[in-house]
Enzyme design. Structure first.
Site, mmCIF file in Angstrom:
data_model
loop_
_atom_site.group_PDB
_atom_site.id
_atom_site.type_symbol
_atom_site.label_atom_id
_atom_site.label_comp_id
_atom_site.label_asym_id
_atom_site.label_seq_id
_atom_site.Cartn_x
_atom_site.Cartn_y
_atom_site.Cartn_z
ATOM 1 N N GLY A 21 0.823 -1.205 0.000
ATOM 2 C CA GLY A 21 0.000 0.000 0.000
ATOM 3 C C GLY A 21 0.850 1.244 0.000
ATOM 4 N N ASN A 22 0.221 2.366 0.276
ATOM 5 C CA ASN A 22 0.941 3.628 0.335
ATOM 6 C C ASN A 22 0.338 4.512 1.418
ATOM 7 O OD1 ASN A 22 -1.307 5.180 -0.926
ATOM 8 N ND2 ASN A 22 -0.765 3.971 -2.735
ATOM 9 N N ARG A 23 0.878 5.705 1.567
ATOM 10 C CA ARG A 23 0.518 6.569 2.698
ATOM 11 C C ARG A 23 -0.667 7.482 2.416
ATOM 12 N NH1 ARG A 23 5.649 9.828 4.094
ATOM 13 N NH2 ARG A 23 4.178 10.766 5.545
ATOM 14 N N ALA A 50 -4.231 7.517 -5.019
ATOM 15 C CA ALA A 50 -2.854 7.043 -5.145
ATOM 16 C C ALA A 50 -2.924 5.554 -5.492
ATOM 17 C CB ALA A 50 -2.094 7.259 -3.842
#
Length: 405
Positions: free
Chosen positions: A206-208, A274
């Site tokens: 995943g990402n932030r 994102a």
């Protein structure tokens, strides 16, 4: 700033307490003006304690101070929450039969009405006409939320949450002008949040991204009159914006499928999500454990480029007239700075507008404020000053409006 919070006589009046606190905690001087009916739901002492200022409903209190004129003249913002059908009717017709309506007549600052009433009242022709009149006079009338009303009723007419009212009110203070209703009749699709690509039943790539910027885009577009569909990835803790249809997804593949579906017939797509560039080739059916069978590496494969796919579909004639906005989170490196990479990305993607954020610790992701640049396919470049994510959203929508078919 001097903020006037007007409170109408509806069951949602209790939520005005949270709104008042949000304004005072951010350093504003707040004056609460309830109607007499509002005091049937929340007592005068409560509003005085929360605001630190006296509370009156009539024009004959503190007569030497001429409050029915002075309060409106000195205000930087007036917010009415809840705005009942009766209160909006009186305001639309220019009545001045209590301190609140008199204040509305003397105010020359931004005015926000946050409606709260039963669905039948919100949809009645008289209320529709009153809302149109208030907007024509320069006031911002929020779209109400849909949900549980008094009793067992559900539907549009629910007061937006205090956090949402506060965000819109704060945006008007940042913009210093009324929010235009320039997206009436438009369909806008917004993606938000990060995607999660599973490794096994427990772990994921995943990402932030928190989704805050995409939610701000959807919220501001809806309050400018658009019919908004928000395709939300990982957005834990974010409340759905009022008057917005929310479609929840998890993976990049699901995000792409949802965008494909909802972009048909839309006027604009804003890709603020994102989206993960890669996903694991193999997803373990059971949790990957330490030990003899743990993998030395994880093989990845590319996810499809949703933004580029939209542009290609438009070129092929399937999404004719669609305006497309992309987002780019960039860092500088030995090959160039943030804008160098962003310009190259705009050329590759082929979208109409590209919002560029410089990312890093405390920047763009997981914060409430944002800044960056807005690049146009026509070669224009605009700096987006630091401010709330709602402010950045409003500036992007200012630029999007002229591109709509």
């Amino acid at each position: 700033m001097r903020i006037v919070v007007g409170v109408g006589g509806g069951i949602a009046a209790y939520k005005a307490c949270s709104l008042v606190r949000k304004f005072t905690e951010t350093g504003h001087d707040v004056r609460v003006i309830p109607t007499e009916s509002a005091l049937q739901f929340v007592g005068k002492a409560t509003f005085e304690a929360l605001s630190g200022n006296p509370v009156h409903t009539g024009v004959f209190a503190d007569v030497p101070e001429v409050p029915h004129v002075r309060i409106g003249q000195e205000a930087d913002l007036v917010v009415i929450a809840p705005a009942t059908a009766d209160l909006m009717a009186r305001a639309a017709s220019g009545r001045a039969d209590d301190l609140l309506t008199a204040t509305l007549l003397t105010a020359r600052c931004p005015v926000v009405f946050a409606p709260a009433m039963h669905t039948e009242m919100w949809e009645h022709p008289a209320t529709i006409a009153n809302v149109a009149t208030l907007r024509a006079h320069g006031s911002t009338v929020m779209e109400p939320a849909s949900g549980r009303l008094t009793g067992a009723d559900t539907g549009p007419g629910r007061l937006p949450e205090p956090e949402e009212i506060f965000a819109l009110a704060s945006l008007l203070l940042e913009r210093s002008d009324a929010l235009p209703r320039d997206l009436e009749g438009r369909r806008v699709v917004v993606s938000a949040g990060g995607t999660r690509e599973p490794l096994d039943p427990v772990r994921f790539l995943g990402n932030r991204s928190s989704g805050k910027q995409g939610y701000a885009m959807a919220r501001v577009a809806a309050q400018r009159g658009a019919q908004v569909t928000l395709i939300a990835g990982n957005t834990i803790g974010l409340e759905p914006p009022a008057a917005v249809e929310v479609v929840h997804v998890t993976t990049a593949e699901q995000m792409g499928t949802a965008v494909d579906k909802h972009s048909v017939g839309a006027d604009a797509v804003i890709m603020a999500a994102a989206v993960a560039d890669f996903r694991p080739v193999n997803v373990a059916a059971a949790k990957i454990k330490k030990g003899a069978h743990e993998p030395n590496s994880i093989e990845l494969t590319k996810n499809r480029d949703i933004l580029a796919g939209l542009v290609q579909a438009r070129r092929d004639g399937h999404l004719a007239g669609l305006a497309i906005v992309g987002f780019a989170a960039e860092t500088g490196d030995e090959h160039g700075d943030v804008l160098t990479h962003a310009r190259a990305k705009l050329a590759r993607k082929g979208c109409d507008l590209l919002v560029v954020n410089a990312v890093g610790e405390g920047k763009a992701f997981e914060v409430d404020n944002n800044d960056g640049w807005l690049l146009g396919a026509d070669g224009t470049e605009q700096s987006l000053d630091h401010g709330s994510k709602a402010l950045l959203a409003s500036r992007v929508l200012d630029a999007l409006g002229p591109l709509l078919r």
